[in-house]
Design a protein around this motif. Structure first.
Motif, short mmCIF file in Angstrom:
data_model
loop_
_atom_site.label_atom_id
_atom_site.label_comp_id
_atom_site.label_asym_id
_atom_site.label_seq_id
_atom_site.Cartn_x
_atom_site.Cartn_y
_atom_site.Cartn_z
N VAL A 145 0.84 -1.20 0.00
CA VAL A 145 0.00 0.00 0.00
C VAL A 145 0.87 1.25 0.00
O VAL A 145 0.61 2.22 -0.73
CB VAL A 145 -0.95 -0.01 1.22
CG1 VAL A 145 -1.66 1.33 1.35
CG2 VAL A 145 -1.95 -1.14 1.09
N GLN A 146 1.94 1.24 0.80
CA GLN A 146 2.88 2.36 0.82
C GLN A 146 3.45 2.60 -0.57
O GLN A 146 3.54 3.75 -1.04
CB GLN A 146 4.02 2.09 1.80
CG GLN A 146 3.62 2.12 3.26
CD GLN A 146 4.81 1.86 4.17
OE1 GLN A 146 5.95 1.99 3.75
NE2 GLN A 146 4.54 1.49 5.40
N ALA A 147 3.83 1.53 -1.24
CA ALA A 147 4.42 1.65 -2.58
C ALA A 147 3.43 2.28 -3.55
O ALA A 147 3.79 3.14 -4.37
CB ALA A 147 4.88 0.29 -3.08
N ARG A 148 2.17 1.87 -3.47
CA ARG A 148 1.17 2.41 -4.39
C ARG A 148 0.88 3.88 -4.08
O ARG A 148 0.67 4.69 -4.98
CB ARG A 148 -0.12 1.59 -4.32
CG ARG A 148 0.03 0.16 -4.83
CD ARG A 148 -1.32 -0.49 -5.07
NE ARG A 148 -1.95 0.08 -6.25
CZ ARG A 148 -1.82 -0.44 -7.47
NH1 ARG A 148 -1.09 -1.51 -7.66
NH2 ARG A 148 -2.45 0.13 -8.49
N ILE A 179 7.62 10.83 5.99
CA ILE A 179 6.27 10.41 5.64
C ILE A 179 6.17 10.23 4.13
O ILE A 179 5.59 9.27 3.63
CB ILE A 179 5.23 11.44 6.11
CG1 ILE A 179 5.12 11.44 7.65
CG2 ILE A 179 3.85 11.15 5.51
CD1 ILE A 179 4.21 12.52 8.19
N GLY A 180 6.77 11.16 3.39
CA GLY A 180 6.77 11.09 1.94
C GLY A 180 7.47 9.86 1.40
O GLY A 180 7.18 9.40 0.30
N GLN A 181 8.39 9.31 2.19
CA GLN A 181 9.09 8.10 1.80
C GLN A 181 8.31 6.84 2.19
O GLN A 181 8.75 5.72 1.96
CB GLN A 181 10.48 8.07 2.44
CG GLN A 181 11.40 9.16 1.92
CD GLN A 181 12.71 9.25 2.68
OE1 GLN A 181 12.98 8.44 3.58
NE2 GLN A 181 13.53 10.23 2.35
N GLY A 182 7.15 7.04 2.82
CA GLY A 182 6.29 5.92 3.18
C GLY A 182 6.56 5.32 4.53
O GLY A 182 6.03 4.25 4.85
N ASP A 217 -2.52 12.87 1.83
CA ASP A 217 -2.27 14.26 1.48
C ASP A 217 -0.83 14.65 1.84
O ASP A 217 -0.17 15.39 1.10
CB ASP A 217 -3.26 15.16 2.23
CG ASP A 217 -3.30 16.58 1.70
OD1 ASP A 217 -2.87 16.81 0.55
OD2 ASP A 217 -3.75 17.48 2.44
N ALA A 218 -0.33 14.15 2.98
CA ALA A 218 1.04 14.46 3.40
C ALA A 218 2.06 13.93 2.40
O ALA A 218 3.04 14.61 2.06
CB ALA A 218 1.31 13.89 4.79
N ILE A 219 1.85 12.70 1.93
CA ILE A 219 2.77 12.12 0.95
C ILE A 219 2.76 12.94 -0.33
O ILE A 219 3.81 13.27 -0.89
CB ILE A 219 2.39 10.65 0.66
CG1 ILE A 219 2.65 9.77 1.89
CG2 ILE A 219 3.18 10.11 -0.54
CD1 ILE A 219 2.15 8.36 1.76
N GLY A 226 9.26 18.43 -3.34
CA GLY A 226 10.60 17.91 -3.62
C GLY A 226 11.28 17.30 -2.41
O GLY A 226 12.51 17.13 -2.40
N LEU A 227 10.50 16.94 -1.40
CA LEU A 227 11.08 16.35 -0.19
C LEU A 227 11.15 14.84 -0.25
O LEU A 227 11.79 14.21 0.59
CB LEU A 227 10.26 16.77 1.04
CG LEU A 227 10.19 18.27 1.32
CD1 LEU A 227 9.32 18.54 2.53
CD2 LEU A 227 11.59 18.85 1.53
N ALA A 228 10.46 14.22 -1.20
CA ALA A 228 10.44 12.76 -1.29
C ALA A 228 10.53 12.32 -2.75
O ALA A 228 10.29 13.11 -3.65
CB ALA A 228 9.16 12.21 -0.66
#
Length: 228
Positions: A145-148, A179-182, A217-219, A226-228
């Motif tokens: 799910v994180q990957a998707r 968070i952006g990195q999952g 939304d955070a991701i 450009g943070l992730a």
């Protein structure tokens, strides 16, 4: 609620237990899952439900901390039940447990207020950990799910994202990056050498400042910045 008396007590350790409702339209999944979870010394399965409407009724009639929710159910599906639980019982956490891991299902459930999302190939220990994390206010996402979510967040969008506010602290930007990195809260805490409670505080402050609604939304905002 299904199965006559819905209460299934876990092992009594004398400590406060996490009260759980298991909602799944398939009895062959629902009842064994409830029985397995009830074996955990800190989890008490207080009810089972065969659809979202039964889950809502159960949440209104028994004390509950977490609802383990299937998505595709008759009468009322898991997404609508999650939305109503978020509105009527905001202190109750929902963890989705489903066979569906497509983008639309994930986004709809998390946008409705689900705190966790697991697929049904998760092991019983993974499910128990997700229940504990959700009860503690943390988000838990299956790796797939994180990957998707990351893939969806990186897909170009026609409308520009709002810029991040200038008053984010360096630590809040670090948390948003992770968070952006999952990463879930526990992994963020380990990466930054801080407690999970401190991570949660940073996330609450970050979400309030940046008007971020949920982890999806955070991701998206992290990727756009450009943070992730």
């Amino acid at each position: 609620m299904s199965g006559g008396d819905p209460r299934i007590s876990g092992t009594d350790t004398g400590s406060v237990s996490i009260k759980v409702i298991v909602a799944d339209d398939q009895a062959a999944i629902r009842e064994p899952l409830a029985a397995v979870l009830a074996l955990a010394p800190d989890i008490d399965v207080v009810a089972t439900a065969a659809d979202g409407a039964e889950a809502l009724a159960a949440a209104a009639s028994v004390p509950v901390d977490v609802v383990l929710m299937d998505l595709r159910m008759p009468v009322m599906d898991g997404t609508e039940a999650t939305r109503r639980l978020s509105e009527d019982h905001p202190r109750v956490a929902v963890v989705i447990l489903t066979t569906f891991a497509d983008d639309d299902s994930i986004m709809a459930a998390l946008s409705a207020g689900a705190r966790g999302y697991l697929t049904k190939n998760a092991g019983r220990e993974d499910i128990a950990r997700a229940v504990r994390a959700a009860a503690a206010g943390q988000s838990v996402l299956d790796r797939a799910v994180q990957a998707r979510l990351l893939a969806a967040a990186r897909t170009p969008r026609p409308a520009p994202e709002r810029p991040l506010p200038a008053d984010l602290t360096p630590r809040e930007r670090e948390v948003l990056t992770l968070i952006g990195q999952g990463l879930p809260n526990r992994a963020i805490a380990e990466t930054l050498f801080i407690s999970e409670a401190t991570v949660k505080t940073h996330i609450n402050n970050l979400f309030a400042k940046a008007d971020i609604r949920n982890r999806v939304d955070a991701i998206r905002r992290a990727v756009a910045a450009g943070l992730a």
